[in-house]
Design an enzyme around this catalytic site. Structure first.
Site, mmCIF file in Angstrom:
data_model
loop_
_atom_site.group_PDB
_atom_site.id
_atom_site.type_symbol
_atom_site.label_atom_id
_atom_site.label_comp_id
_atom_site.label_asym_id
_atom_site.label_seq_id
_atom_site.Cartn_x
_atom_site.Cartn_y
_atom_site.Cartn_z
ATOM 1 N N HIS A 55 62.384 71.053 -13.900
ATOM 2 C CA HIS A 55 62.503 70.322 -12.407
ATOM 3 C C HIS A 55 63.826 70.034 -12.195
ATOM 4 O O HIS A 55 64.144 69.245 -13.119
ATOM 5 C CB HIS A 55 61.557 69.065 -12.508
ATOM 6 N N HIS A 57 67.171 70.298 -9.068
ATOM 7 C CA HIS A 57 67.547 70.688 -7.814
ATOM 8 C C HIS A 57 69.032 71.263 -7.796
ATOM 9 O O HIS A 57 69.887 70.348 -7.851
ATOM 10 C CB HIS A 57 67.819 69.343 -6.858
ATOM 11 N N GLN A 150 62.596 68.867 1.652
ATOM 12 C CA GLN A 150 63.013 67.681 1.418
ATOM 13 C C GLN A 150 62.865 66.518 2.757
ATOM 14 O O GLN A 150 62.451 65.739 2.222
ATOM 15 C CB GLN A 150 64.470 67.716 1.128
ATOM 16 N N HIS A 208 56.729 67.254 -4.939
ATOM 17 C CA HIS A 208 57.264 66.214 -5.093
ATOM 18 C C HIS A 208 56.103 65.080 -4.557
ATOM 19 O O HIS A 208 56.025 64.901 -3.445
ATOM 20 C CB HIS A 208 58.555 65.895 -4.297
ATOM 21 N N GLU A 211 56.753 59.731 -5.072
ATOM 22 C CA GLU A 211 58.100 59.395 -5.708
ATOM 23 C C GLU A 211 58.515 58.100 -5.004
ATOM 24 O O GLU A 211 59.299 58.220 -4.110
ATOM 25 C CB GLU A 211 59.149 60.469 -5.634
ATOM 26 N N ASP A 307 66.015 66.700 -13.347
ATOM 27 C CA ASP A 307 66.064 66.510 -11.585
ATOM 28 C C ASP A 307 67.306 66.590 -11.021
ATOM 29 O O ASP A 307 67.412 67.317 -10.193
ATOM 30 C CB ASP A 307 65.484 65.144 -11.513
ATOM 31 N N TRP A 313 71.324 61.732 -5.747
ATOM 32 C CA TRP A 313 70.395 60.908 -6.136
ATOM 33 C C TRP A 313 70.546 60.492 -7.788
ATOM 34 O O TRP A 313 70.146 59.462 -8.206
ATOM 35 C CB TRP A 313 68.989 61.703 -6.265
HETATM 36 N N1 17E Z 1 64.919 64.911 -3.592
HETATM 37 C C1 17E Z 1 63.752 64.046 -3.876
HETATM 38 O O1 17E Z 1 62.996 63.890 -2.906
HETATM 39 N N2 17E Z 1 63.614 63.456 -4.892
HETATM 40 C C2 17E Z 1 64.493 63.540 -5.788
HETATM 41 N N3 17E Z 1 64.297 63.091 -7.155
HETATM 42 C C3 17E Z 1 65.569 64.337 -5.533
HETATM 43 C C4 17E Z 1 65.718 64.926 -4.440
HETATM 44 C C5 17E Z 1 66.524 64.493 -6.951
HETATM 45 FE FE FE2 Z 2 63.003 66.152 -7.644
#
Ligand code: 17E
Ligand code: FE2
Length: 410
Positions: A55, A57, A150, A208, A211, A307, A313
């Site tokens: 995982h 980005h 996103q 995702h 989170e 990540d 982030w």
């Molecule tokens: N975008 C997101 O929604 N969550 C993350 N942890 C990262 C990007 C890195």
């Molecule tokens: Fe992520």
């Protein structure tokens, strides 16, 4: 090539590994060298399969502070910062940064990468760049691409179409972000839509999922339920799931039955979620990492991911899975002797299961892809920060390092 006298995956008995035509031909003790065969001395070292980044980005990597730094450290400010950086994206910009990041990863023994690529962009330029890079870099690293919305599927203009278009362009997996959608209804609809597209095109799913520290965020139950009912089961992965840290135990008791039945995979990102979560708390401050120990005990597959590498982030990172494992073991309180010893599996075999890789692992007949670590077992390699001394991809050396030298002068 003949690697002599190496400890394979924490075995206490050293063996030899013979590699011929890019495959593991023989693995046994005391193999006699053939004439002209390259010999690599593995004495006192550890061989494990290559690390897998399950995982990350890559499209956002190496952009921290450009144009602005994330001052609050929240996921949401990260998304805002990124949306400003996104305006400047070009194909060459993405390619140049991703090539650098992949080389960093390769230097740390990574050979497989699942990358989420932001598709909430009407130009889909990052997706286009990543698809070209997947081909360009395939002899060194196997890249799996997730179409990642996103800024939401239902909550972003034309979000559904952009997601489907990305899959048509060649994404390997379909994503969603239910906790970021405007409403609970959208959250459920977005997961349903993601699953529908994955089924239509025969793709894997990696969402995702929840989170956030909000214990009301329950995208996971929807995802697991659809995974079970559709029969997609272990083709589906829930990433992050940090809200589970805040779910009450009675709810988790019920949820875990569904999770087991659904057989979905989980990816926990301990570096990033210890940093992003708990930002709205006073004290005690949650760290918001998902329930790794409990999910494993429940029979669900869990891997660890990095990540982010230096982006809105997460302001640190060198693409080293050893750092990920080190942090994960601490924050998940998985510091028993055997847990530490086995922890490489979180970024090797468990991740291979999530990525649906075949022919992975050090076994006769498989592709000769493996790494040599500076340490006689993984416990010692991890504790002493043992470097990846050599990384072989299908028998070919793709990265190497010398152990650091240090003298103590007393
Ligand atoms: N975008 C997101 O929604 N969550 C993350 N942890 C990262 C990007 C890195
Ligand atoms: Fe992520």
């Amino acid at each position: 090539m003949l690697v002599k006298n190496i400890f394979i995956e924490n075995s206490t008995e050293a063996k030899d590994i013979r590699v011929t035509d890019g495959k593991f031909e023989e693995i046994a003790q005391n193999l006699a060298p053939r004439e002209g065969e390259e010999i690599v001395d593995g004495t006192g070292k550890l061989a494990i399969p290559p690390f897998i980044e399950s995982h990350v980005h890559l499209d956002t990597c190496l952009t921290a502070g450009d144009p602005v730094w994330n001052l609050s450290g929240t996921l949401f400010e990260g998304i805002e910062c990124w949306s400003k950086r996104k305006e400047k994206l070009t194909k060459e910009d993405v390619k140049e940064r991703v090539r650098r990041a992949v080389r960093m990863q390769a230097g740390n023994g990574v050979q497989h990468v699942r990358t989420h690529v932001d598709v909430t962009d009407p130009t889909l330029v990052a997706m286009e760049a990543m698809i070209e890079l997947r081909e360009e870099l395939k002899d060194f690293v196997n890249i799996q691409i997730v179409a990642f919305p996103q800024e939401g599927i239902m909550s972003y203009p034309n979000g559904e179409q952009l997601l489907e278009d990305s899959v048509k362009m060649g994404a390997d997996c379909v994503g969603a972000i239910p906790h970021f959608e405007f409403t609970r209804e959208y959250s459920v609809e977005s997961v349903n839509y993601c699953m529908k597209i994955a089924e239509k095109y025969g793709k894997l799913v990696d969402v995702h999922c929840d989170e956030i520290d909000d214990e009301q965020s329950k995208g996971l139950e929807t995802l697991a339920c659809r995974a079970l009912e559709s029969g997609m089961k272990d083709m589906v992965t829930a990433s992050h799931t940090t809200a589970m840290h805040s779910y009450n135990n009675a709810y988790c008791g019920k949820l875990f039955r569904l999770l087991r039945m659904s057989d979905i995979n989980f990816v926990c990102n301990p570096l990033v979620n210890t940093h992003l979560q708990g930002r709205f708390d006073t004290y005690p401050r949650r760290r918001g990492v998902t329930r790794v120990k409990e999910l494993l005990a429940n029979g669900n597959n869990v891997s660890f991911g990095h990540d982010d590498i230096f982006d809105p982030w997460y302001p640190l990172g060198t693409g080293n899975m050893r750092d990920v494992i080190f942090m994960g073991l601490h924050v998940c309180q998985m510091m028993g002797y055997q847990e530490i010893m086995d922890s490489y599996r979180l970024c090797t075999y468990n991740a291979a299961k999530t990525l649906h890789l075949s022919g992975y692992g050090i076994a006769e007949g498989n592709d000769a892809s493996f790494i040599i670590l500076d340490g006689d077992n993984f416990y010692n390699a991890l504790n002493r920060k043992g470097e990846v001394l050599r990384s072989y991809n299908k028998g070919r050396l793709i990265a190497s390092a010398e152990p650091a030298k240090r003298e103590i002068l007393f």
